[in-house]
Design an enzyme around this catalytic site. Structure first.
Site, mmCIF file in Angstrom:
data_model
loop_
_atom_site.group_PDB
_atom_site.id
_atom_site.type_symbol
_atom_site.label_atom_id
_atom_site.label_comp_id
_atom_site.label_asym_id
_atom_site.label_seq_id
_atom_site.Cartn_x
_atom_site.Cartn_y
_atom_site.Cartn_z
ATOM 1 N N GLY A 64 0.808 -1.213 0.000
ATOM 2 C CA GLY A 64 0.000 0.000 0.000
ATOM 3 C C GLY A 64 0.841 1.262 0.000
ATOM 4 O O GLY A 64 2.067 1.228 0.085
ATOM 5 N N GLY A 104 2.612 3.728 1.468
ATOM 6 C CA GLY A 104 3.180 3.976 2.777
ATOM 7 C C GLY A 104 3.703 5.386 2.957
ATOM 8 O O GLY A 104 3.912 5.841 4.087
ATOM 9 N N ARG A 105 3.948 6.083 1.844
ATOM 10 C CA ARG A 105 4.405 7.484 1.949
ATOM 11 C C ARG A 105 3.847 8.317 0.807
ATOM 12 O O ARG A 105 4.441 9.302 0.391
ATOM 13 C CB ARG A 105 5.924 7.545 1.958
ATOM 14 C CG ARG A 105 6.611 6.911 0.751
ATOM 15 C CD ARG A 105 8.096 7.144 0.809
ATOM 16 N NE ARG A 105 8.769 6.578 -0.351
ATOM 17 C CZ ARG A 105 9.911 7.028 -0.821
ATOM 18 N NH1 ARG A 105 10.488 8.074 -0.276
ATOM 19 N NH2 ARG A 105 10.486 6.448 -1.849
ATOM 20 N N LYS A 107 3.969 12.441 -2.913
ATOM 21 C CA LYS A 107 4.878 11.365 -2.507
ATOM 22 C C LYS A 107 5.854 11.939 -1.478
ATOM 23 O O LYS A 107 6.576 12.892 -1.769
ATOM 24 C CB LYS A 107 5.631 10.830 -3.727
ATOM 25 C CG LYS A 107 6.470 9.597 -3.444
ATOM 26 C CD LYS A 107 7.030 9.035 -4.738
ATOM 27 C CE LYS A 107 7.857 7.784 -4.485
ATOM 28 N NZ LYS A 107 8.417 7.234 -5.763
ATOM 29 N N ASP A 114 8.628 6.264 8.009
ATOM 30 C CA ASP A 114 8.258 7.617 8.436
ATOM 31 C C ASP A 114 7.342 8.330 7.452
ATOM 32 O O ASP A 114 6.862 9.432 7.722
ATOM 33 C CB ASP A 114 9.507 8.459 8.707
ATOM 34 C CG ASP A 114 10.389 8.659 7.472
ATOM 35 O OD1 ASP A 114 9.964 8.290 6.363
ATOM 36 O OD2 ASP A 114 11.512 9.167 7.630
ATOM 37 N N ARG A 167 3.246 13.847 -8.012
ATOM 38 C CA ARG A 167 3.359 12.933 -9.153
ATOM 39 C C ARG A 167 2.021 12.833 -9.879
ATOM 40 O O ARG A 167 0.960 12.800 -9.252
ATOM 41 C CB ARG A 167 3.792 11.546 -8.672
ATOM 42 C CG ARG A 167 3.973 10.552 -9.789
ATOM 43 C CD ARG A 167 4.782 9.347 -9.346
ATOM 44 N NE ARG A 167 4.083 8.497 -8.393
ATOM 45 C CZ ARG A 167 4.629 7.390 -7.863
ATOM 46 N NH1 ARG A 167 5.860 7.025 -8.177
ATOM 47 N NH2 ARG A 167 3.946 6.674 -6.997
ATOM 48 N N ARG A 224 -1.755 -0.977 -9.843
ATOM 49 C CA ARG A 224 -0.599 -1.820 -10.140
ATOM 50 C C ARG A 224 -1.028 -3.280 -10.234
ATOM 51 O O ARG A 224 -2.129 -3.648 -9.802
ATOM 52 C CB ARG A 224 0.437 -1.665 -9.022
ATOM 53 C CG ARG A 224 0.772 -0.203 -8.682
ATOM 54 C CD ARG A 224 1.089 -0.050 -7.194
ATOM 55 N NE ARG A 224 1.219 1.355 -6.813
ATOM 56 C CZ ARG A 224 2.358 2.039 -6.825
ATOM 57 N NH1 ARG A 224 3.471 1.447 -7.179
ATOM 58 N NH2 ARG A 224 2.378 3.299 -6.482
ATOM 59 N N ASP A 258 4.434 -4.680 -7.474
ATOM 60 C CA ASP A 258 3.783 -3.448 -7.011
ATOM 61 C C ASP A 258 4.342 -2.224 -7.722
ATOM 62 O O ASP A 258 3.848 -1.104 -7.512
ATOM 63 C CB ASP A 258 3.917 -3.292 -5.496
ATOM 64 C CG ASP A 258 5.354 -3.363 -5.022
ATOM 65 O OD1 ASP A 258 5.953 -4.440 -5.158
ATOM 66 O OD2 ASP A 258 5.885 -2.353 -4.525
ATOM 67 N N ASN A 259 5.358 -2.418 -8.560
ATOM 68 C CA ASN A 259 5.916 -1.318 -9.356
ATOM 69 C C ASN A 259 5.619 -1.476 -10.839
ATOM 70 O O ASN A 259 6.297 -0.869 -11.658
ATOM 71 C CB ASN A 259 7.427 -1.219 -9.143
ATOM 72 C CG ASN A 259 7.797 -0.781 -7.744
ATOM 73 O OD1 ASN A 259 7.004 -0.150 -7.063
ATOM 74 N ND2 ASN A 259 8.991 -1.119 -7.302
#
Length: 487
Positions: free
Chosen positions: A88, A90-91, A111, A123, A174, A181, A250-251
């Site tokens: 998911g 995450g940032r 992002k 983080d 972005r 994905r 996932d990319n």
């Protein structure tokens, strides 16, 4: 906050398990460093508003504008061959979608905008260096004509992020056709959520591949369309020497765009085993492995769609395998045609395969710079001086001279020169130049080298004497052999 942006949020209208509503985490001192005004206009956005105090607050995640529905999306993925059932955003936080001037729906995502439910202990932030790398390389890919996510803007945050050391923080805005994905489908498949897979597939068809809705088997048509898009995309990568570095499922974008510019880089010396990524210790995602990895990833997508392809599972698997069987021919059709353009070969000749193969073998044996060799070859028909520059890359090699004679006999010089100029960039984001721009910014707050590199890459196929140095490979002491994710 009101804004000049007319957001829509089709993904946020999917069932709640597809995402988590998440607000960006504010930063202390946002500063706009780069705004992609041309892209803003293409998106139907007002660059002046984006550069205003209110616009920068949105780009930094310090304010949510009217119409935006910020969410973090759920997905899973195979990372270096190992399945992780929940990843998911995450940032990253999807602010919403806009309809651009061509009538296309485009995501706008922050992002590095703070923690989400999917951060897994991270983080949620991004350091300045990786943000600059993604901005430079994604915009270069767009200038090459390769489908890609785009960079609308980036801001520095005034806050440090901790990696191996304290680094200045930044946030990238972005833009993508979508952020769906292969791993998004895997998220629902891992939970045996056929209803979720169906809803996601219907959404993708409506958004990206509407013609599939009219097919006899829309979900099989969807699989075939994604396979075709990825076959073409990976061929385009190889033709400019691009090494993605983290081709995890996932990319891999369902829309057929290049996404997630982590430890990516471009070849200099031609070697199909080239790996730059510091995390790719076994070379899984080496330059020459990218077509086979794309097929591996697409096979994982096909597995998620099996329940939708036919009522009988054996028949569904057979259909999926037939669709996957088309990848090789599609990839080679694009790759071979692209190599022919790069060599100025018009029409068809039985000897072309050997001519192409022998050229690549010469590049490999001499460890010749991939981009520079093709560019000098493109200039060779026009002058003896250009031919001398080309020969300097290969030394006194009789095999090269034999190959050059065969190639000259095969081409129509004037026609070939123009075809090759448009197929062979003079400028790529070379590792050492990207790293030099990052170092100047992070160490001295000097964004001049970053702006100069962007200017050279904006017109990669044109000779630009003021940027001649950007066409040259790294000197031995300048080489950057390892790149990093920055997470």
């Amino acid at each position: 906050m009101t804004s000049a942006i007319r957001f829509d949020n089709s993904y946020a209208r999917l069932p709640p398990r597809f995402f988590e509503p998440t607000l960006p985490t504010p930063v202390s001192k946002p500063r706009l460093i780069r705004l992609n005004r041309e892209l803003a206009l293409q998106l139907g956005l007002d660059p002046e508003w984006l550069a205003s105090e209110a616009g920068v607050a949105m780009l930094a995640g310090n304010a949510t504008v009217e119409g935006s529905t910020p969410i973090a999306t759920a997905y899973a993925g195979h990372q270096f061959g190992h399945f992780v059932p929940q990843l998911g955003d995450g940032r990253a936080i999807l602010l919403g979608e806009v309809i651009d001037r061509d009538g296309l729906r485009r995501d706008i995502q922050l992002k590095g905008s703070g923690r989400t439910r999917f951060s897994r202990g991270g983080d949620g932030r991004a350091a300045l260096g990786p943000v600059m790398r993604e901005y430079v390389i994604s915009e270069a890919m767009a200038a090459f004509g390769i489908p890609t996510t785009r960079a609308l803007a980036f801001v520095t945050t005034g806050d440090a992020v901790v990696r191996e050391q304290f680094l200045p923080g930044a946030i990238l805005t972005r833009v993508a056709a979508s952020h769906i994905r292969v791993g998004t489908f895997q998220f629902f498949a891992a939970r045996r959520d056929v209803e979720g897979i169906t809803a996601l597939a219907d959404h993708v068809i409506a958004r990206h591949y509407p013609a599939c809705a009219e097919a006899e088997n829309p979900y099989l048509a969807l699989l075939e369309a994604v396979i075709a898009a990825q076959a073409k995309l990976v061929a385009q990568w190889l033709l400019v020497g691009f090494v993605h570095g983290v081709m995890n499922t996932d990319n891999m974008s369902i829309a057929g765009e290049t996404i997630d510019y982590g430890p990516c880089a471009f070849l200099e010396a031609y070697d199909t085993d080239t790996v730059f990524s510091s995390v790719d210790v076994n070379g899984r995602y080496a330059y020459g492995n990218q077509p086979s990895i794309a097929l591996w990833n697409l096979t994982r997508l096909a597995e998620t769609l099996v329940p939708l392809l036919a009522p009988d599972s054996a028949e569904a698997v057979e259909r999926a395998q037939a669709a996957l069987g088309q990848f090789g021919a599609q990839f080679h059709a694009h790759y071979d045609a692209g190599l022919a353009r790069k060599l100025g070969l018009a029409g068809s000749d039985p000897a072309d395969d050997a001519l192409i193969r022998d050229w690549l073998a010469l590049l490999a044996r001499h460890e010749a710079d991939f981009t520079l060799s093709f560019r000098r070859l493109a200039q060779a028909p026009s002058s003896a001086e250009a031919q001398a520059a080309l020969r300097s890359l290969f030394g006194a090699d009789a095999q090269f001279e034999d190959w050059l004679g065969r190639w000259q006999a095969r081409i129509e010089p004037e026609q070939a020169a123009e075809t090759m100029r448009r197929a062979n960039p003079a400028y790529i984001p070379r590792n050492h130049q990207v790293e030099a721009a990052i170092a100047a910014a992070t160490e001295n707050a000097d964004f001049g080298p970053f702006e100069a590199l962007l200017a050279a890459l904006a017109r990669p196929f044109d000779e630009q004497p003021q940027f001649a140095g950007y066409a040259l490979p790294a000197k031995p002491e300048e080489r950057v052999l390892r790149t990093f994710c920055g997470t």
